[in-house]
Write a protein that holds these residues in place. Structure first.
Motif, PDB file in Angstrom:
ATOM      1  N   UNK A  49      -0.499  17.663  51.802  1.00 42.63           N
ATOM      2  CA  UNK A  49      -1.468  16.659  51.388  1.00 42.63           C
ATOM      3  C   UNK A  49      -2.069  17.022  50.025  1.00 42.63           C
ATOM      4  N   UNK A  50      -2.366  18.316  49.798  1.00 49.40           N
ATOM      5  CA  UNK A  50      -2.903  18.735  48.500  1.00 49.40           C
ATOM      6  C   UNK A  50      -1.895  18.482  47.388  1.00 49.40           C
ATOM      7  N   UNK A  51      -0.620  18.801  47.658  1.00 51.78           N
ATOM      8  CA  UNK A  51       0.402  18.554  46.638  1.00 51.78           C
ATOM      9  C   UNK A  51       0.522  17.064  46.340  1.00 51.78           C
ATOM     10  N   UNK A  52       0.453  16.251  47.397  1.00 52.57           N
ATOM     11  CA  UNK A  52       0.525  14.804  47.200  1.00 52.57           C
ATOM     12  C   UNK A  52      -0.670  14.310  46.388  1.00 52.57           C
ATOM     13  N   UNK A  53      -1.854  14.836  46.693  1.00 51.76           N
ATOM     14  CA  UNK A  53      -3.044  14.423  45.960  1.00 51.76           C
ATOM     15  C   UNK A  53      -2.972  14.844  44.498  1.00 51.76           C
TER      16      UNK A  53
END
Length: 380
Positions: free
Chosen positions: A174-178
């Motif tokens: 999720x952090x990478x996507x954000x």
């Protein structure tokens, strides 16, 4: 004839001393045997305690899946943590291949064999990948495989320790996507600012007018980004976008001038930014020339759920309606606001816009496609 080497018998007077010597030797042997028995008992007790200690560790480490394998890759020991994470009862997995916990594509790529080979040759082998439970569900495991060596250094099997790190893995994803989304948004924002500046300069009659219009539009853009940031860049509530845009006109001393009514709707990030700018232009025009420029004038914004005009895609229909202002006449030329509504908004969001300069008040109907629902938590 008697042999000359034959020893003469002990004299009677020497026999008691010999008996005492033999008795001392016997007592020493008894003492030594007792000490050996005590040492052996102590060693056995220590061994049992050590084994019990290891068993307690093995059985109590329920936050970890711990199991051992033979050289053939078959399971030889299985702790409660392994049962908890992987689903197999001890009696169901002992003597069976541990390959069953690997994903099919990893088994096809011989990952279990490669892992054992690496552990034997390098002393350990990291294991961070998706694994599969007995019920077919999967989880992200982080762990290690190590060789089991006997006292002579010979390889006897393998020890494997795993921990369920699915939630951490999903959070990392999720952090990478954000971060990717943020990078995309920043580039889009810069492009939007550049476009707003160019269009504001194009339609401004003088530098002062340009600065005033450009500053107001930048504030509207910042307002949209603030709403998105508070929502984790996953979108913004339509009601908040409308109410934040109309807030300055709802608190200018005359009650009931603006209203907003409709069901809960979450806008996609792109749509939220562009719609916020579009509503800002409508509100600015209403304050200058429309219903908000006259005492008693009002703006009503309503929205309903429906479909786009030209297909069956779920959409929200927003209806901007002005009443109580001076008579409206269609503009002789399209300004920045009209171009934003009729061109930029459909291009950025895939929406549709109908702008009507009716004499009794400006009306604008906007249909925006809704983003697909988020995936359920825990889905592969």
């Amino acid at each position: 004839m008697p042999s000359e080497n034959k020893q003469p018998p002990l004299a009677l007077k020497d026999q008691p001393e010999r008996i005492r010597e033999l008795t001392r030797e016997r007592d020493a042997l008894v003492t030594e045997n007792e000490a050996l028995r005590n040492a052996l008992a102590a060693a056995n007790l220590a061994l049992r305690e050590g084994e019990e200690h290891l068993r307690l560790i093995f059985e109590s480490a329920t936050e970890y899946a711990i199991f051992t394998l033979g050289l053939d890759g078959l399971v030889t020991a299985w702790n409660p943590g392994a049962k908890r994470f992987l689903g197999y009862e001890t009696e169901d997995i002992l003597g069976h291949s541990a390959d069953v916990i690997f994903m099919p594509e990893d088994r096809a790529a011989d990952v279990p064999e490669i892992e054992m080979s690496r552990a034997a040759n390098e002393g350990c082998a990291a294991d961070e990948r998706w694994h599969v439970r007995q019920d077919g569900s999967r989880f992200w495991a982080a762990g290690m495989m190590m060789p089991l060596l006997d006292s002579g250094g010979e390889l006897r099997g393998f020890l494997k320790i795993l921990r369920d790190r699915t939630e951490q893995r999903r959070e990392e994803e999720r952090r990478r996507l954000l971060l990717r989304e943020l990078d995309h948004r920043v580039k889009n924002t810069l492009a939007t600012v550049q476009s707003v500046a160019a269009q504001s300069l194009r339609y401004a009659p003088n530098p002062a007018a340009f600065r005033k219009a450009f500053d107001a539009r930048l504030l509207a853009l910042a307002r949209a980004h603030d709403m998105l940031a508070r929502g984790g860049w996953e979108g913004a509530p339509l009601r908040e976008v409308i109410e934040r845009t109309l807030e300055p006109y709802a608190t200018d001393g005359e009650a009931g001038r603006v209203s907003a009514d409709g069901p809960p709707v979450l806008l996609a990030p792109n749509a939220a930014v562009t719609l916020n700018l579009a509503l800002h232009e409508l509100a600015t025009n209403a304050a200058k020339y429309g219903s908000l420029s006259a005492r008693g004038g009002r703006v009503d914004v309503t929205w309903t759920l429906g479909r786009r005009f030209n297909d069956d895609v779920p959409a929200v229909e927003i209806h901007w309606r002005e009443r109580g202002g001076p008579p409206v006449r269609p503009p002789e030329r399209r300004g920045f606001g009209s171009r934003l509504l009729e061109r930029a908004l459909p291009y950025e969001s895939g929406g549709e816009v109908r702008l009507d300069f009716a004499p009794q008040g400006v009306e604008c109907r906007i249909r925006l496609p809704l983003p697909p629902p988020p995936e359920k938590e825990g889905a592969p």
